[in-house]
Design a protein around this motif. Structure first.
Motif, PDB file in Angstrom:
ATOM      1  N   ALA A 366     -83.576 -50.595  41.737  1.00  0.00           N
ATOM      2  CA  ALA A 366     -81.687 -50.581  41.413  1.00  0.00           C
ATOM      3  C   ALA A 366     -81.358 -52.081  40.267  1.00  0.00           C
ATOM      4  O   ALA A 366     -80.501 -51.141  39.416  1.00  0.00           O
ATOM      5  CB  ALA A 366     -80.495 -50.864  42.510  1.00  0.00           C
ATOM      6  N   TYR A 367     -81.493 -52.725  40.865  1.00  0.00           N
ATOM      7  CA  TYR A 367     -80.792 -54.449  39.782  1.00  0.00           C
ATOM      8  C   TYR A 367     -82.006 -53.431  38.455  1.00  0.00           C
ATOM      9  O   TYR A 367     -80.714 -53.617  37.601  1.00  0.00           O
ATOM     10  CB  TYR A 367     -81.477 -55.606  40.435  1.00  0.00           C
ATOM     11  N   LEU A 368     -82.941 -53.115  38.119  1.00  0.00           N
ATOM     12  CA  LEU A 368     -83.651 -53.574  37.052  1.00  0.00           C
ATOM     13  C   LEU A 368     -83.102 -52.504  36.033  1.00  0.00           C
ATOM     14  O   LEU A 368     -82.732 -52.567  34.883  1.00  0.00           O
ATOM     15  CB  LEU A 368     -85.125 -53.556  36.719  1.00  0.00           C
ATOM     16  N   VAL A 369     -83.185 -51.366  36.629  1.00  0.00           N
ATOM     17  CA  VAL A 369     -82.303 -50.242  35.661  1.00  0.00           C
ATOM     18  C   VAL A 369     -81.164 -49.867  35.419  1.00  0.00           C
ATOM     19  O   VAL A 369     -80.370 -48.918  35.104  1.00  0.00           O
ATOM     20  CB  VAL A 369     -82.744 -48.949  35.833  1.00  0.00           C
ATOM     21  N   LEU A 370     -79.985 -50.793  35.871  1.00  0.00           N
ATOM     22  CA  LEU A 370     -78.892 -50.307  36.240  1.00  0.00           C
ATOM     23  C   LEU A 370     -78.063 -50.880  34.770  1.00  0.00           C
ATOM     24  O   LEU A 370     -76.964 -49.963  34.783  1.00  0.00           O
ATOM     25  CB  LEU A 370     -77.545 -51.970  37.426  1.00  0.00           C
ATOM     26  N   HIS A 382     -71.699 -53.240  39.163  1.00  0.00           N
ATOM     27  CA  HIS A 382     -72.220 -54.360  39.044  1.00  0.00           C
ATOM     28  C   HIS A 382     -73.204 -54.118  40.639  1.00  0.00           C
ATOM     29  O   HIS A 382     -72.316 -53.860  41.710  1.00  0.00           O
ATOM     30  CB  HIS A 382     -72.075 -55.792  39.295  1.00  0.00           C
ATOM     31  N   MET A 383     -74.485 -54.416  40.937  1.00  0.00           N
ATOM     32  CA  MET A 383     -75.375 -54.836  42.525  1.00  0.00           C
ATOM     33  C   MET A 383     -74.630 -55.021  43.511  1.00  0.00           C
ATOM     34  O   MET A 383     -74.161 -54.565  44.655  1.00  0.00           O
ATOM     35  CB  MET A 383     -76.380 -55.204  42.306  1.00  0.00           C
ATOM     36  N   GLY A 384     -72.945 -56.238  42.939  1.00  0.00           N
ATOM     37  CA  GLY A 384     -72.303 -56.869  44.384  1.00  0.00           C
ATOM     38  C   GLY A 384     -71.708 -55.790  44.636  1.00  0.00           C
ATOM     39  O   GLY A 384     -71.128 -56.446  46.170  1.00  0.00           O
ATOM     40  N   LYS A 385     -71.132 -54.678  44.692  1.00  0.00           N
ATOM     41  CA  LYS A 385     -70.936 -53.619  45.327  1.00  0.00           C
ATOM     42  C   LYS A 385     -71.397 -52.873  46.379  1.00  0.00           C
ATOM     43  O   LYS A 385     -70.363 -52.919  47.746  1.00  0.00           O
ATOM     44  CB  LYS A 385     -70.443 -52.407  44.681  1.00  0.00           C
ATOM     45  N   LEU A 386     -72.551 -53.170  46.326  1.00  0.00           N
ATOM     46  CA  LEU A 386     -73.479 -52.279  47.564  1.00  0.00           C
ATOM     47  C   LEU A 386     -72.919 -53.669  48.769  1.00  0.00           C
ATOM     48  O   LEU A 386     -73.819 -53.489  50.275  1.00  0.00           O
ATOM     49  CB  LEU A 386     -74.813 -52.055  46.842  1.00  0.00           C
ATOM     50  N   PHE A 387     -73.203 -54.514  48.042  1.00  0.00           N
ATOM     51  CA  PHE A 387     -73.038 -55.552  49.255  1.00  0.00           C
ATOM     52  C   PHE A 387     -72.254 -57.014  49.885  1.00  0.00           C
ATOM     53  O   PHE A 387     -71.546 -57.379  50.111  1.00  0.00           O
ATOM     54  CB  PHE A 387     -74.051 -57.490  48.723  1.00  0.00           C
TER      55      PHE A 387
END
Length: 810
Positions: A366-370, A382-387
């Motif tokens: 997910a980080y690579l294809v975001l 951004h991925m930070g939303k998931l954390f």
């Protein structure tokens, strides 16, 4: 004990590397898709929730019907907010946005920059919306005229620093430059907001006919007192209409009572929409930004759940396909005294452990294809939303939930083996288990077929949009943006450019038939004395003599404006929708009356009827339009040839720089603006292709698992058939026909479901396709082909196996 479970799980993963890789990779793709869609859904649902008072902020909408024409706008009169606050204690405060002044020209050094994200707001704007200040006091920043609040990025753009309070910005309007004092700098407005502005100018600088209760041009927001039910408060609008709006209607017309107004089929209402609903649940014209669609949120949430289920089903099928390999292990462990409860725990631990590994891989994918996904979805996620604290517990629970879900059936299935039968080599599965696996594969392919049909219908509708006769020629039209500062020189600029080779025609106007162009809706009447039955509402467009030719519009009756006639300023042209609304079979020569003030009407003779054209997206019906011959230098448009286009644009820019030195030159092509109206549908189409492909890939892994299982269970049968002379082709057909039956069952289930979903989606378009039969044929054929390709590998492998080896194995 727990550590022992994990050791055995790890050893099994290493012992069966191929199956483990397929399991983990398939599950990771499913989880990655789920995470990406979750980010998309969370972003869509988060709009405007950054405001501290988000739960109490509402915008006033207006709905009206006049002469059979429905109007749905997000506008109010300039006084409405103040009157509501004055009359009703439920209103804590209000604020307004006036966005009619359009793009600003702001001086930087010796040149002007175009600032399209600029507007005028009340001094109470920051009491309603939470937009923190970096410098200055937003509570008083816009109290005085000639003041402006800018965002941090704008401050850096013009001054290189955010410490700019007290500095001035020079804004050019027509021939006049006005200095505006910067009184505050705010943080950039969050991306998940239904408006995006870089410059907020004082409302006291708006040049407007204040106090006109019947003129609707302001976005008005209310903050209601805590505990106020906004649906109950909406009932107050009836009192407001009777007290303020209807007296204005009476003053402008010969209407004696509200009952008379409504008996004629007319209507005027106001309503409230929560600010958090504007992005997803408002489809009104003239929204500050293109809206989203709650239906797409529901659809993608369902797709995420189905893809995750498909991935879980894969694990079930692949695990049970390995049943023969685990049977002796189960038999020996049971013979040594291991209970069924411990075996179930072991298999659930293995599935959960696999899910944890898959989730780790999924987060990396997910980080690579975001970035690519952001580009497709038009987002900046951004991925930070998931954390974040609200989502992280769900993320942690995800592998345990999916692990237990996917591992439950294999755990109970494998732990049920009887040790005596297993150790004697008499492993049996039974029809019920095969039926359950078949149901799971049917579910996988039904979901894939629905996604394939949905993708085909979306692209069929987009093709229809691109090739439908829209009533004008959008190709080869070059639009020069923001020509208002030229004033009368706009016509001079047009005439100079017309001398260039490659220019076919040109027009000066504020109106072009694509979204986000200026609009001007006004009341007209069939009669000189306006009453409830004769009052109508239509678009009023100011154009010049060459507008129809440049836009490629057609006359169906009458004539165009012409310099040969000296009084065309008092004449009008109308479109077919306007003629129909007026009730005229032949409108040419008829007179209609434009309303220019309370009780004041101007007669205008209709000289021509223009063929209907789409000036909004195909989501909407074609409304009535009146064309008037008046100077309105907002845009200058040219019909051009496509040969040597860049050279031609450079020549046009030279003409611009000669007439308007220092002013920015900006252009666009009409077909690009037309396509932009359907950017949401284009994004949905691309996302549909992406997730359909992923669902099909994951489903193929699942059918591969079932094919492996069937081949193992029928190994003895295959050996006997080959010994008796069966060909490889007949054995492949034997093993494949069962899967074709499953695909056909999936198609029978999926086709009506897909039709219902896409039929419902198409209802959002006023102009739409009919769903063609070939869409279902293509989807069914694609599913069969995919299944055959997937199954053929295992079928051919089993058919080619030495029959002696097969019989020995059994």
């Amino acid at each position: 004990m727990i550590s022992n479970y994990f050791k055995i799980a790890w050893r099994n993963l290493l012992r069966n590397k191929t199956f483990s890789l397929i399991n983990i990779l398939g599950w990771a793709i499913g989880l990655c898709s789920f995470l990406l869609i979750t980010l998309y859904v969370l972003d869509e649902l988060s709009y405007d929730r950054y405001n501290d008072k988000a739960g109490r902020i509402y915008r006033i909408n207006m709905d009206a019907r006049m002469g059979g024409m429905d109007i749905h706008l997000p506008f109010t009169p300039d006084q409405m907010g103040a009157l509501l606050k004055q009359d009703y204690p439920q209103v804590e405060t209000y604020t307004r946005i006036f966005n009619n002044e359009g793009t600003r020209l702001v001086k930087k050094g010796q040149e002007y920059l175009t600032e399209p994200r600029a507007t005028n707001v009340d001094s109470t704007f920051f009491q309603v919306f939470t937009l923190p200040a970096i410098e200055g006091n937003t509570q008083t920043a816009l109290n005085a005229p000639n003041t402006v609040v800018i965002t941090a990025s704008t401050a850096i753009k013009y001054f290189g620093t955010t410490h700019v309070v007290g500095q001035t910005l020079e804004v050019k309007k027509a021939e006049q430059e006005t200095p505006y004092k910067i009184t505050a700098v705010i943080k950039d407005i969050p991306a998940n907001s239904h408006f995006q502005f870089d410059m907020l100018f004082s409302m006291k600088n708006v040049d407007y006919a204040w106090g006109n209760i019947g003129s609707h041009n302001f976005y008005t927001y209310l903050v209601l007192q805590p505990g106020t039910d906004y649906k109950v408060f909406e009932k107050k609008f009836t009192e407001y209409i009777q007290r303020y709006l209807f007296p204005d209607i009476m003053k402008r017309s010969n209407i004696k009572s509200w009952e008379e107004f409504e008996r004629a089929g007319n209507m005027a209402r106001y309503s409230l929409i929560p600010v958090t609903d504007i992005h997803l649940r408002s489809d009104r014209m003239s929204e500050l930004l293109p809206s989203g669609n709650i239906q797409y949120v529901y659809i993608f949430a369902a797709v995420a759940a189905f893809i995750l289920l498909i991935a879980c089903i894969n694990f079930m099928n692949l695990t049970t396909a390995r049943a023969a390999g685990r049977a002796k292990e189960v038999g020996i462990r049971k013979a040594l005294g291991t209970g069924r409860k411990e075996l179930i725990t072991q298999f659930l631990t293995e599935s959960t452990f696999t899910a944890i590994l898959s989730l780790i891989l999924a987060i990396g994918l997910a980080y690579l294809v975001l970035p690519l996904f952001n580009e497709l979805a038009g987002k900046t996620m951004h991925m930070g939303k998931l954390f974040s604290p609200g989502i992280l517990p769900l993320l942690i629970a995800l592998p345990f939930i999916t692990g237990l879900l996917a591992g439950s059936y294999p755990a109970f299935f494998l732990s049920a083996f009887k040790p005596v039968e297993v150790l004697k080599g008499k492993l049996k599965t039974g029809n019920k288990r095969i039926s359950l696996r078949s149901v799971l594969v049917v579910f996988q392919f039904a979901t894939s077929i629905i996604l394939i049909i949905g993708t085909l219908v979306i692209y069929q509708q987009l093709y229809y949009i691109q090739h439908k006769n829209i009533g004008f020629n959008k190709d080869q039209v070059l639009i020069i943006n923001e020509t208002r500062p030229l004033g009368d020189n706009a016509t001079v600029f047009k005439n100079e450019v017309l001398q260039l080779p490659g220019i076919k025609s040109g027009t000066v106007s504020s109106f072009v038939p694509v979204s986000n162009s200026a609009r001007n809706s006004n009341a007209v009447s069939r009669d000189a004395v306006v009453d409830a039955k004769s009052m109508l509402n239509m678009q009023n467009w100011n154009i010049d003599y060459d507008y129809l030719e440049t836009m490629g519009m057609q006359l169906v009756k009458g004539r165009n404006f012409s310099r040969s006639y000296g009084n065309d300023e008092a004449a009008v042209m109308i479109n077919e929708s306007a003629a129909k609304l007026l009730g005229y079979d032949d409108a040419v020569g008829k007179v209609l009356y434009t309303m220019n003030g309370p009780g004041v009407t101007t007669p205008r003779t209709i000289i021509g009827v223009v063929k209907n054209f789409h000036y909004e997206s195909l989501h909407r019906e074609i409304g009535p339009v009146i064309f008037m011959l008046q100077n309105s230098p907002g845009l200058v448009s040219f019909r051009v040839t496509t040969t040597h286009l860049q050279t031609l644009i450079a020549q046009i820019k030279d003409k611009w720089n000669t007439i308007a030195p220092g002013l920015p030159f900006s252009y666009r092509f009409m077909d690009e603006s037309f396509n932009a109206m359907y950017s949401a549908e284009q994004r949905i189409g691309k996302l549909a292709i992406l997730f359909s492909s992923l669902a099909i890939i994951i489903a193929c892994m699942g059918i591969f698992g079932l094919a492996t299982f069937i081949a193992q269970q029928r190994m003895k049968e295959i050996g006997i058939r080959k010994t008796l002379g069966a060909s490889v082709q007949s054995i492949v057909q034997l093993l494949s026909k069962d899967f074709l039956k499953l695909v056909m069952i999936a198609f029978i289930i999926a086709a009506p479901v897909a039709w219902w979903i896409m039929h419902h989606w198409l209802q959002d378009f006023a102009f739409r396709i009919s769903i063609s039969w070939w869409v279902f044929v293509v989807a069914g054929a694609a599913a069969i082909l995919i299944a055959l390709i997937t199954v053929s590998f295992q079928s051919v492998k089993a058919a080619l196996m030495n029959p002696l080896k097969s019989l020995n194995t059994e």
